[in-house]
Design an enzyme around this catalytic site. Structure first.
Site, PDB file in Angstrom:
ATOM      1  N   CYS A 133       0.939 -10.403  -8.456  1.00 54.97           N
ATOM      2  CA  CYS A 133      -0.047  -9.961  -7.461  1.00 54.97           C
ATOM      3  C   CYS A 133       0.125  -8.486  -7.133  1.00 54.97           C
ATOM      4  O   CYS A 133       1.002  -8.110  -6.344  1.00 54.97           O
ATOM      5  CB  CYS A 133       0.094 -10.814  -6.210  1.00 54.97           C
ATOM      6  SG  CYS A 133      -1.004 -10.301  -4.884  1.00 54.97           S
ATOM      7  N   CYS A 136      -0.360  -7.571  -3.478  1.00 57.14           N
ATOM      8  CA  CYS A 136       0.761  -7.978  -2.602  1.00 57.14           C
ATOM      9  C   CYS A 136       1.954  -7.042  -2.788  1.00 57.14           C
ATOM     10  O   CYS A 136       2.606  -6.669  -1.817  1.00 57.14           O
ATOM     11  CB  CYS A 136       1.244  -9.390  -2.927  1.00 57.14           C
ATOM     12  SG  CYS A 136      -0.044 -10.599  -3.159  1.00 57.14           S
ATOM     13  N   ASP A 137       2.263  -6.691  -4.023  1.00 58.22           N
ATOM     14  CA  ASP A 137       3.553  -6.059  -4.317  1.00 58.22           C
ATOM     15  C   ASP A 137       3.456  -4.616  -4.806  1.00 58.22           C
ATOM     16  O   ASP A 137       4.487  -3.949  -4.957  1.00 58.22           O
ATOM     17  CB  ASP A 137       4.302  -6.881  -5.389  1.00 58.22           C
ATOM     18  CG  ASP A 137       4.570  -8.303  -4.916  1.00 58.22           C
ATOM     19  OD1 ASP A 137       4.743  -8.480  -3.693  1.00 58.22           O
ATOM     20  OD2 ASP A 137       4.587  -9.215  -5.753  1.00 58.22           O
TER      21      ASP A 137
END
Ligand code: NDP
Length: 323
Positions: A133, A136-137
């Site tokens: 992701c 997300c990261d």
């Protein structure tokens, strides 16, 4: 007992909920405890959902869908379904909390899960340089060298997004041509932080505490070589989430829940499926939403065909809870 329970909170689930709620079926929608909102929660700009000419952020789109479903009377529960019992007139859905819900109809809109490379160190280094992701990261990879594996739209989108943070983004693809749509390809090709590594697959991931590199194998010659990097984003597609229905519903050779023709009807009466869990091909937010509509309409017709005494039992909205 409910008239209808919808399992899943992506575009298919929420659209089914909008329709079911507007049909006064008072749906209960089970959103996941950690992945509520589905895959679009991990997306940035959505440019191809009709009605948003300037684009919309994936999470915003999902919050709007949820608000629309709730506005008409959908009840949303943030929990995970751990088991289902689908045979018979009354379906039973058990949640992680221990709560047990029953309904006359169930719609599965459980979507799909990120596909993995299947390498030994992939799980060990997940969250320590290996990710599925970018939104997300990505932030953790400022000024780093990273790679994205895959040749589809997801890989192009992730690679382009990751150039906001990383100094360099390799795209590692097992072929020499991309599956991604032309516009996404062109965007990636035009980005000078992105370098394509063609005809290559990742066969090893190195790093003790965090990722330090990968081993690439040339798919034409079989030759292996190391590549130093600090992050590996895997974007090689998704598999339908069908673990709840194994042994109860028929699956297609693609692994999706089998439905009759263009309908959402599974092999079991009162059980319907919509979205990515039935669609190995199109898998767009808008096709999932349309599929959710089909499921809600099919469920509505099914419920209307049931005997009065059975429907009367669905008047009680209280849930029963096990120990
Ligand atoms: P796709 O299935 O489209 O692409 C998966 C890619 O990963 C392919 O290039 C495939 O290679 C490669 N791949 C699969 N398995 C492996 C493996 N084991 N090792 C190495 N490579 C592998 O998945 P996506 O997630 O990219 O897209 C899914 C759907 O979502 C599509 O319909 C896409 O259009 C849509 N989407 C749309 C977006 C948008 O419009 N904004 C954004 C993201 C997704 P090969 O080509 O060789 O098969």
């Amino acid at each position: 007992m409910r008239q209808i329970i919808i399992i899943g909170s992506g575009p298919a689930g929420y659209t089914a909920a909008v329709y079911a709620a507007r049909a006064n079926l008072k749906p209960l929608l089970i959103a996941s405890s950690v992945e509520a909102g589905g895959e679009l929660m991990n997306t940035t700009e959505v440019e191809n959902f009709p009605g948003f000419p300037d684009g919309i952020q994936g999470p915003d789109l999902m919050f709007k869908m949820q608000a629309q479903a709730e506005k008409f009377g959908t009840e949303v529960v943030y929990d995970d379904v751990v088991s289902v019992e689908l045979s018979g007139d009354v379906k039973t859905v058990t949640l992680g909390s221990g709560a047990v819900h029953q309904a006359l109809a169930v719609i599965f809109a459980t979507g799909s899960a990120y596909r993995k490379l299947g390498l030994d160190d992939e799980e060990r280094l997940a969250g320590h340089g290996v990710s599925w992701c970018a939104t997300c990261d990505g932030f953790f990879f400022k000024e780093r060298v990273i790679a994205v594996v895959g040749g589809g739209d997801s890989a192009m989108e992730e690679a382009s997004f990751l150039t906001r943070f990383a100094d360099k983004v390799y795209v590692i693809h097992r072929k020499d041509n991309l599956r991604a749509s032309k516009i996404m390809q062109d965007r990636a090709f035009a980005n000078d932080k992105i370098e394509f590594i063609w005809n290559s697959e990742v066969v090893g991931i190195q790093g003790t505490e965090t990722v330090t590199g990968v081993t690439l194998r040339d798919t034409l010659t079989g030759a292996e070589r190391p590549l130093e990097l600090q992050g590996l984003f895997i974007a090689i597609g998704n598999d339908p989430r069908v673990h709840l229905v194994h042994g109860q519903l028929d699956l297609t050779p693609d692994g999706t829940i089998a439905v009759a023709g263009r309908s959402s009807k599974t092999a079991l009466a009162g059980v319907f499926a919509a979205g990515d869990v039935v669609d190995p091909t199109y898998r767009q937010a808008v096709t999932a939403a349309a599929s959710g509509t089909v499921a809600a309409l099919d469920a509505e017709h099914y419920l209307a065909s049931l005997p009065e005494d059975l429907l009367a039992q669905a008047g009680d909205l209280e849930l029963t809870t096990t120990a």
